[in-house]
Design an enzyme around this catalytic site. Structure first.
Site, PDB file in Angstrom:
ATOM      1  N   ASP A 202       0.816  -1.231   0.000  1.00  0.00           N
ATOM      2  CA  ASP A 202       0.000   0.000   0.000  1.00  0.00           C
ATOM      3  C   ASP A 202       0.842   1.271   0.000  1.00  0.00           C
ATOM      4  OD1 ASP A 202      -2.254  -1.671   0.274  1.00  0.00           O
ATOM      5  OD2 ASP A 202      -2.000  -1.695   2.439  1.00  0.00           O
TER       6      ASP A 202
ATOM      7  N   LYS B 279       2.153   2.345  -4.978  1.00  0.00           N
ATOM      8  CA  LYS B 279       2.805   1.850  -6.205  1.00  0.00           C
ATOM      9  C   LYS B 279       1.943   2.093  -7.435  1.00  0.00           C
ATOM     10  CE  LYS B 279       3.102  -2.300  -4.520  1.00  0.00           C
ATOM     11  NZ  LYS B 279       2.683  -2.048  -3.141  1.00  0.00           N
TER      12      LYS B 279
ATOM     13  N   GLY C  36      -4.363  -4.294  -4.571  1.00  0.00           N
ATOM     14  CA  GLY C  36      -5.422  -3.383  -4.986  1.00  0.00           C
ATOM     15  C   GLY C  36      -4.786  -2.046  -5.271  1.00  0.00           C
ATOM     16  N   HIS C  37      -4.775  -1.668  -6.528  1.00  0.00           N
ATOM     17  CA  HIS C  37      -4.192  -0.385  -6.885  1.00  0.00           C
ATOM     18  C   HIS C  37      -5.297   0.592  -7.234  1.00  0.00           C
ATOM     19  CE1 HIS C  37      -0.072  -2.180  -8.215  1.00  0.00           C
ATOM     20  NE2 HIS C  37      -0.268  -2.191  -6.921  1.00  0.00           N
TER      21      HIS C  37
ATOM     22  N   GLN D 261       2.276  -5.831  -3.208  1.00  0.00           N
ATOM     23  CA  GLN D 261       2.627  -5.937  -1.783  1.00  0.00           C
ATOM     24  C   GLN D 261       3.959  -5.204  -1.522  1.00  0.00           C
ATOM     25  OE1 GLN D 261       1.655  -9.308  -3.278  1.00  0.00           O
ATOM     26  NE2 GLN D 261      -0.355  -8.440  -3.003  1.00  0.00           N
TER      27      GLN D 261
HETATM   28  P1  IMP Z   1      -2.538 -12.592   1.657  1.00  0.00           P
HETATM   29  O1  IMP Z   1      -1.598 -12.052   0.644  1.00  0.00           O
HETATM   30  O2  IMP Z   1      -3.985 -12.314   1.342  1.00  0.00           O
HETATM   31  O3  IMP Z   1      -2.304 -14.047   1.964  1.00  0.00           O
HETATM   32  O4  IMP Z   1      -2.291 -11.807   3.040  1.00  0.00           O
HETATM   33  C1  IMP Z   1      -1.087 -11.975   3.775  1.00  0.00           C
HETATM   34  C2  IMP Z   1      -0.648 -10.658   4.394  1.00  0.00           C
HETATM   35  O5  IMP Z   1      -0.267  -9.763   3.360  1.00  0.00           O
HETATM   36  C3  IMP Z   1      -1.731  -9.940   5.178  1.00  0.00           C
HETATM   37  O6  IMP Z   1      -1.119  -9.229   6.236  1.00  0.00           O
HETATM   38  C4  IMP Z   1      -2.309  -8.950   4.201  1.00  0.00           C
HETATM   39  O7  IMP Z   1      -2.905  -7.841   4.818  1.00  0.00           O
HETATM   40  C5  IMP Z   1      -1.044  -8.558   3.454  1.00  0.00           C
HETATM   41  N1  IMP Z   1      -1.288  -8.094   2.076  1.00  0.00           N
HETATM   42  C6  IMP Z   1      -1.562  -8.841   0.993  1.00  0.00           C
HETATM   43  N2  IMP Z   1      -1.710  -8.070  -0.081  1.00  0.00           N
HETATM   44  C7  IMP Z   1      -1.524  -6.810   0.315  1.00  0.00           C
HETATM   45  C8  IMP Z   1      -1.516  -5.547  -0.358  1.00  0.00           C
HETATM   46  O8  IMP Z   1      -1.698  -5.435  -1.575  1.00  0.00           O
HETATM   47  N3  IMP Z   1      -1.266  -4.456   0.415  1.00  0.00           N
HETATM   48  C9  IMP Z   1      -1.011  -4.546   1.737  1.00  0.00           C
HETATM   49  N4  IMP Z   1      -0.994  -5.697   2.406  1.00  0.00           N
HETATM   50  C10 IMP Z   1      -1.245  -6.811   1.705  1.00  0.00           C
END
Ligand code: IMP
Length: 436
Positions: free
Chosen positions: A16, A19, A43-44, A226
């Site tokens: 977040d 990017k 999510g962009h 991420q």
């Molecule tokens: P997962 O990727 O859904 O398995 O989540 C694993 C961890 O990564 C959690 O703490 C999520 O909140 C975090 N996470 C996954 N995708 C994002 C993102 O795009 N932005 C911020 N945190 C993310």
């Protein structure tokens, strides 16, 4: 072979970082934009004039007509969500005919999402705080060599056969371990048939398309999702995502060699946020955190969850610079800090009585680390119209210079608002060739 002209943009905190905005800005000058890991956990939000686009799989480059957009082999793709995303873009007359999906990308299917949700429920207070999109189970199936891939979307017979083989096991786990009702094969086939018909023409050997562009000197942008501290190897395990989020993953996640990667731009907010559970040394649980959340609109694009907020942490940023080989920094949301009396920046940690300025190798120790802050005077001015660094108030420039020095990598881009126009490229900059 012409000179390689590539740039990887990665998150250098916990995701977040903004990017989407940075990539969208740079994508205007790119011939190709490729995602190499993750799925619709990303999510962009991209603001373009009066339009707001929320993209989950599709690279931000899609908004530029003619830009080749690729979903690389390192990704996990949810076909149903991707179809919805395409429909949304097409409704607003965005051309999606230049989007291709690697035949080797793995599919996120209904049972992956159910397994993710059920596993989180079972963990209770120890949950990871995932986005609930089935990312972990899809990557787990890939590693267990029982995943279904995008190539199977082209051959529905083959998909049906493979699904019939794998579904009993998935249902067994869902029913016996989690008490979930499981999924019916025929219903799943009915659900996926129309989506696959829509997506099959987009399935391609994206590694080959990319290699051709790279070798002919085209501008190739890699879009990370991420952030460094969520990397499966280098992040705050187990509070991480299930893919490799660092710049080197752009090579393996797309099928080009390491020579295809020239530069890596790390995106950081001027402060820090995190969603989900896990250590976060500079987190502010009271007034300052609330200020950053409200002013920065820190609520998740994918899940709507309020983000945890805190001060800029140069210790994690230095670590991110090292593990990504960052050649430049993009600092976003500097405008959010306007109005604070003072601004803190963590330069080191105090851990168990000793002062350390590198992230502990054992990241479990992070929960015991207290940040050591340098405190800077704040500024009140609205900086959202600044077009060059010298337009910024002296206090903001001092803060940025200190941040740059603490991380040890040059700040090449500063974002002072969500719009493309609210972007400062500091001069001289290696980014000029992208935006010029
Ligand atoms: P997962 O990727 O859904 O398995 O989540 C694993 C961890 O990564 C959690 O703490 C999520 O909140 C975090 N996470 C996954 N995708 C994002 C993102 O795009 N932005 C911020 N945190 C993310």
């Amino acid at each position: 072979m012409k000179e390689i002209n590539s740039l990887v943009v990665v998150g250098a905190q916990w995701g977040d970082e903004g990017k989407g905005k940075v990539i969208d800005y740079l994508a205007a000058g790119a011939d190709t934009v490729t995602r190499f890991q993750g799925g619709n956990n990303a999510g962009h939000t991209v603001v373009y004039g009066a339009n707001i686009f929320k993209l989950h799989h599709v690279p931000s480059g899609i908004l530029n007509p003619g830009t080749l957009c690729l979903l690389g082999n390192g990704m996990v793709v949810n076909p149903l969500v991707l179809v919805r995303e395409l429909e949304e873009l097409e409704k607003r007359s965005i051309d999606t005919s230049n989007l291709f999906i690697s035949e080797k990308a793995h599919l996120i299917l209904t049972y992956h999402q159910a397994l993710d949700e059920e596993n989180e429920k079972r963990l209770g207070n120890d949950k990871i705080g995932t986005t609930g999109r089935g990312i972990g189970p899809a990557y787990a199936d890939k590693a267990l060599r029982r995943g279904l891939r995008a190539a199977e979307m082209v051959d529905f017979e083959l998909f049906s056969r493979r699904l019939a083989e794998i579904l009993p096991l998935q249902n067994l786990i869902l029913r016996e371990v989690y008490g979930h009702s499981g999924f019916n094969l025929e219903e799943m086939l009915d659900l996926y048939r129309p989506a696959f018909e829509r997506l099959a023409p987009m399935v391609s050997d994206t590694g080959l398309l990319l290699a051709r562009d790279l070798n002919s000197g085209k501008k190739v942008l890699f879009e990370g999702a991420q952030g460094a501290l969520l990397d499966i190897d280098h992040g705050t395990y187990p509070y991480v995502t299930s893919s490799s989020t660092v710049s080197a993953a752009a090579a393996s996640g797309t099928g080009i060699g390491m020579a295809g990667i020239r530069r890596a731009l790390g995106v950081l907010k001027a402060y820090t946020t995190r969603v989900g559970e896990g250590p976060f040394p500079t987190e502010e649980r009271e007034e300052a955190g609330d200020f950053l959340r409200e002013r920065g609109n820190e609520f998740g694009t994918t899940t709507g969850r309020p983000r945890r907020c805190g001060w800029f942490d140069a210790v994690i940023a230095r670590y991110a610079a090292r593990i990504n080989g960052l050649t430049g920094l993009a600092v976003t949301k500097l405008d959010v800090l306007s109005g604070l009396e003072t601004v803190n920046l963590a330069t080191s940690y105090r851990c168990g009585g000793s002062l350390i300025d590198e992230l502990p190798g054992n990241l479990d120790q992070l929960v015991h680390c207290e940040p050591v802050y340098e405190v800077f005077p704040g500024w009140d001015e609205d900086i959202s119209r600044a077009t060059q660094k010298s337009d910024l108030p002296g206090a903001a420039i001092s803060y940025l210079n200190a941040l740059e020095e603490a991380v040890g990598v040059k700040v090449e881009l500063i974002s002072v608002g969500p719009d493309r126009a609210q972007t400062i490229v500091t001069q001289p900059s290696t980014l000029n060739s992208w935006i010029g």
